[in-house]
Every structure is written in C-alpha cells, then in structure tokens.
Design an enzyme around this catalytic site. Sequence first.
Site, short mmCIF file in Angstrom:
data_model
loop_
_atom_site.label_atom_id
_atom_site.label_comp_id
_atom_site.label_asym_id
_atom_site.label_seq_id
_atom_site.Cartn_x
_atom_site.Cartn_y
_atom_site.Cartn_z
NE ARG A 229 5.70 9.96 -13.58
CZ ARG A 229 5.69 8.65 -13.72
NH1 ARG A 229 4.63 8.03 -14.24
NH2 ARG A 229 6.73 7.92 -13.32
CD GLU A 258 -1.49 9.59 -9.97
OE1 GLU A 258 -0.89 8.65 -9.40
OE2 GLU A 258 -1.43 9.78 -11.18
CG HIS A 276 -0.40 5.68 -11.39
ND1 HIS A 276 0.25 6.84 -11.07
CD2 HIS A 276 0.42 5.04 -12.26
CE1 HIS A 276 1.41 6.91 -11.70
NE2 HIS A 276 1.54 5.82 -12.42
#
Length: 302
Positions: A229, A258, A276
């Site tokens: 994370r 993000e 991601h």
Amino acid sequence: MSKGTVLVVTPVPKDLRDALAADWELRDHRRADDGGWPPVPGIRVALTTSMAGADAALMDALPDLKLIACQGAGLDRIDLAAAAARGIAVANTPDVVTEDTADFGIALIYATARNVVRADRFVRDGRWASERMVLSHRVAGKTVGIVGLGQIGSRLARKATGLEMTVLYTGPRAKPDAPYEYVAEIAELAARVDFLVMTCPGGPATEKLVDARVLAALGPTGILINIARGSVVDEPALIAALGNGTIAGAGLDVFASEPAFDPAFLTFDNVVLQPHYATLTVETRRAIIGLLRDAIAGVPGG
C-alpha cells in the site's frame, strides 16, 4: 422477476460492472457535498474496492445492508468493527491475487536492477547509436528483504529463492515454519539486503513504516519495491532519498494518492512507476469477478 440491486459506492472496473449487471441492477451511490452518505433503505449489498473501503457512516446510511462486497485483498479501509456490530458480512478477494502480486514483485526487482524500463526509453529516444547505457546489476546472488511474510510475501520468497536469491524477512513476529532468517527490526533488515520488498498490509500499524531512517539503512546500492500500500512508505522521505542518492532506486506499484500521485516521481530515471497493476491479469480478473458474483448471489433478496 425483478433483479436485486447492488449499490456501487465507488468507481469499479468495467469488466466487473458488466458481469454483475447481467444478474443485478447496479445503482451508483456517492457521498453528498457535505461528505455524508445519503440514506438508502432496502439495499442489502454494497460494492466497493480496497482503495475506497467502507466506513461506519456508509453502513449507517444503509440500514438493511447485509454484505459489503470488496474488490481487492486489503480490508484496512473497511470499518470491520462497525460491520461486525451491525451483522454485515464482508467479502473480499485475497487469495486470488497472491500469485500475480508476487510475480509482479519479482518483475519490479528485475525492472529496477536490470534497468529494463530505462533501457527501453534509451532505445526509443534514439540514443543507442551515440551513447552507452549505464550498467545494470545482476539479480542472482543478491539478498531480498520481505516486509510481511503473509501469503504474497511467502510466495514471493519462494520465487526469489528459485532465482538464487537469499531471503530475509521481518514482521510483527517470527514464523517458526518459515525457512528464512527473521530480522525483528526493519532498519536492520534494510541494512542487510539489496532489495527491500513491501508486502505488508496497510493501516495505522504500518503507516510510513519505511521512513528516512529505513531508507538510509537501505543505502546507496539498495532498491525499494512497494507492492503493498502507498501508505507504508513516507513518500516525501522516499523522494528525498531518490533525489540525493540515499538509495539506488525504487519500483512502485502503489502510491499514497492514486491516480494523482506526486509528480516528483516522474523526474527520476531510477524509478519504475506502475499504475497499481500487479493484479491486472486475465486470470486474476476472472477469479475476482467469480468470487464477488458468488458472494452477492449468496445474499437472500440481494
């Protein structure tokens, strides 16, 4: 017979929407301008993601809620205590992401150490004919330190061992069955490894676990890999470490914010940036969609 309704409380990928829309009516729901959640009685299923989560205020606004279906492995942004108190089940998709996330950690090790992305830009920019690429580093024989030897960390460790790397790890406690050396303190681990790979959960316990002290211990030949994370890394400290040569580079698939990540990362040639992307394979998407469909189908009247 009319379809049941799934309340979609955050944007989700089109493939998931399309699959669920075949059997349920999807209804988008967002916070009000004041930040609160408008009440919606009668809803039994809410769909979210690990990045968006679900707070107690959302659960209060959905008095008939029986299931929070979460795309993703992480549950740190879902108020699990509030869900349990209200008798709301939470279904996420942890196991199906293990293989691909571990694969991606290995991919980032190679991409950073062997300058894969940097060399690609070198060729595309037409520099090959007149310049010489900087040297890269061999991966075999190096040491990887894994922060969080859970399912993903354990799988990555096995892959790294197969690549002739030495594996060390840290976490809240040693795992007696793990065939790797345990290092209790993360800065000590960082000082002993070539690659520090983050595979730990997010949340308050791991927030900014990698700070300036850990980066200094990783040192000028060390590389940070984050597939956990964004919250587990102190990003201003990382940007400073990349800029002044405190560490050799980084491979980042996750960010504190993000998709609007800090643009300072774009200025570094020694950083591999990914959107991601670790779990975005055909195989994993198929498995995630299947799990969420099954979980929603199991809710009576959902």
